[in-house]
Design an enzyme around this catalytic site. Sequence first.
Site, mmCIF file in Angstrom:
data_model
loop_
_atom_site.group_PDB
_atom_site.id
_atom_site.type_symbol
_atom_site.label_atom_id
_atom_site.label_comp_id
_atom_site.label_asym_id
_atom_site.label_seq_id
_atom_site.Cartn_x
_atom_site.Cartn_y
_atom_site.Cartn_z
ATOM 1 C CG ASP A 40 47.490 72.325 -12.000
ATOM 2 O OD1 ASP A 40 47.298 73.373 -12.656
ATOM 3 O OD2 ASP A 40 46.654 71.397 -11.954
ATOM 4 C CG HIS A 57 50.527 81.838 -15.841
ATOM 5 N ND1 HIS A 57 50.302 80.551 -15.413
ATOM 6 C CD2 HIS A 57 49.523 82.110 -16.726
ATOM 7 C CE1 HIS A 57 49.222 80.069 -16.013
ATOM 8 N NE2 HIS A 57 48.722 81.006 -16.804
ATOM 9 C CG LEU A 151 69.574 71.303 -10.841
ATOM 10 C CD1 LEU A 151 69.077 70.115 -10.026
ATOM 11 C CD2 LEU A 151 68.822 72.573 -10.424
ATOM 12 C CB SER A 216 47.799 66.461 -16.648
ATOM 13 O OG SER A 216 46.712 66.653 -15.779
ATOM 14 C CD GLU A 227 57.069 55.619 -3.800
ATOM 15 O OE1 GLU A 227 56.006 55.899 -3.211
ATOM 16 O OE2 GLU A 227 57.406 54.454 -4.092
HETATM 17 C C1 IPE Z 1 49.218 70.272 -16.222
HETATM 18 O O1 IPE Z 1 48.312 71.185 -15.718
HETATM 19 C C2 IPE Z 1 50.213 70.952 -17.109
HETATM 20 C C3 IPE Z 1 51.132 71.861 -16.432
HETATM 21 C C4 IPE Z 1 51.224 72.098 -15.160
HETATM 22 C C5 IPE Z 1 52.043 72.536 -17.310
HETATM 23 P P1 IPE Z 1 46.898 71.462 -16.397
HETATM 24 O O2 IPE Z 1 46.270 72.535 -15.607
HETATM 25 O O3 IPE Z 1 47.068 71.683 -17.841
HETATM 26 O O4 IPE Z 1 46.157 70.056 -16.185
HETATM 27 P P2 IPE Z 1 44.627 69.664 -16.218
HETATM 28 O O5 IPE Z 1 44.034 70.246 -17.459
HETATM 29 O O6 IPE Z 1 44.004 70.231 -14.978
HETATM 30 O O7 IPE Z 1 44.624 68.174 -16.196
HETATM 31 C C1 IPE Z 2 49.655 75.701 -14.136
HETATM 32 O O1 IPE Z 2 48.652 76.497 -13.609
HETATM 33 C C2 IPE Z 2 50.468 76.407 -15.187
HETATM 34 C C3 IPE Z 2 50.231 75.959 -16.573
HETATM 35 C C4 IPE Z 2 49.501 74.954 -16.940
HETATM 36 C C5 IPE Z 2 50.901 76.724 -17.597
HETATM 37 P P1 IPE Z 2 47.236 76.600 -14.310
HETATM 38 O O2 IPE Z 2 47.265 77.713 -15.288
HETATM 39 O O3 IPE Z 2 46.826 75.278 -14.857
HETATM 40 O O4 IPE Z 2 46.339 76.984 -13.068
HETATM 41 P P2 IPE Z 2 44.879 76.447 -12.736
HETATM 42 O O5 IPE Z 2 44.931 74.940 -12.761
HETATM 43 O O6 IPE Z 2 43.964 76.983 -13.800
HETATM 44 O O7 IPE Z 2 44.589 76.992 -11.383
HETATM 45 MG MG MG Z 3 45.827 73.698 -14.090
#
Ligand code: IPE
Ligand code: IPE
Ligand code: MG
Length: 266
Positions: A40, A57, A151, A216, A227
Site C-alpha cells: 500500500d 504503481h 518459490l 482491507s 503475525e
Molecule cells: C489494499 O489497499 C489493497 C491493495 C494493496 C491491493 P487499499 O489502498 O485498497 O486499501 P484501503 O482502501 O486503504 O483500505
Molecule cells: C496500493 O497503493 C496499490 C493498489 C491498491 C493497487 P494505493 O494505490 O492504494 O496507494 P495509496 O494508498 O492511495 O497511497
Molecule cells: Mg491504498
Amino acid sequence: MKLYSLFPKGFWRRAKLATSAQTIQPGDPTLPQHVAIIMDGNGRWARKRDLPRTFGHEAGLKKVREITEECGRLGIPYLTLFAFSTENWKRPAQEVSYLMNLFYQSLQQVTAELHSQRVRIRFLGMIDGLPAKLRTMVKEVEAQTAANRGLNLNLAINYGGRSELVQAVRQLVKEAQEQSFAPEEITEERLAGYLFTAGQPDPDLLIRTSGEQRISNFLLWQTAYTEFYFTDTLWPDFGPAEFREALLAYKKRSRRFGGIKEGRVK
Ligand code: IPE
Ligand code: IPE
Ligand code: MG
C-alpha cells in the site's frame, strides 16, 4: 550543533538497517515460511512528488521484483502479494485500466525469467472478473509454472477475503448436494480446501506498508494466527533491507496459538 545533524538525513536509519540485515541468514529455520504483503501507498508516494498516481504503481512494481528476489535468496517458500482488491474497482476507470495493463505487461516481461528460477506463480482472486487478455495470460502463466518447485509466488488480483469465502461455501454446498453428506462433515480443512490458497500453509507474517493498520479484506480466513507487521514506509520505498527488518521483528515474536509458552507449567 547536535552530533547527528552532521550526518545526512536517513543515515542512522540506513546504518541500523544495514546492521540488522546481516543477522538474517538464508535458510534460517525460524524465518516465516509464508509472508503476505499488502503493498500500500503507491498513490501517496506519487503525490509527494507531484506525479500522477500511475507513477507510484510503476515504482511499486520495481519493489515487487526486489522483494520476490529477496524471498528466493532467503529460501522463504511462500510469498503472497496483494495487488488489486475486489474493492479497488471503485477507483477511476483510468487508474483501473492502467493497473490491468501494468499487470499484463509485467507478467509478459518477467514470467520467462521467474520460470527459469523455478518460481511457481499462482493467482488468488476472481480471475473470471478480469479483462479477457489478462485472464488468458493468468491461466497461461499458472500452467507454464505449475511444475516449478522453487518459490511459490501468489499474486492476489481481484481478490477479496469475503468473496473467497462465499465462493468456497458455494462449492461446498454443491459438493454436499451431489455427494449428500451431512453438515457435521463440514470441517475447517474441508472448507479451507476450497479457498484459493488450498494446500498452502497460512501466512506466518503479514506486512502492510504505508501506515494503515487494517486488513482491507485480505486473507480473512488464513490470517487467523498470522503475525502482523505495520510500517509507515510507502510501498515504492520498501526495499530488501526493511523487509529483513520485518523478518527480524517476526523472529522476536512469541507465537502461542492460544496455548502457553513452551515449557511453562505454572
Ligand atoms: C489494499 O489497499 C489493497 C491493495 C494493496 C491491493 P487499499 O489502498 O485498497 O486499501 P484501503 O482502501 O486503504 O483500505
Ligand atoms: C496500493 O497503493 C496499490 C493498489 C491498491 C493497487 P494505493 O494505490 O492504494 O496507494 P495509496 O494508498 O492511495 O497511497
Ligand atoms: Mg491504498
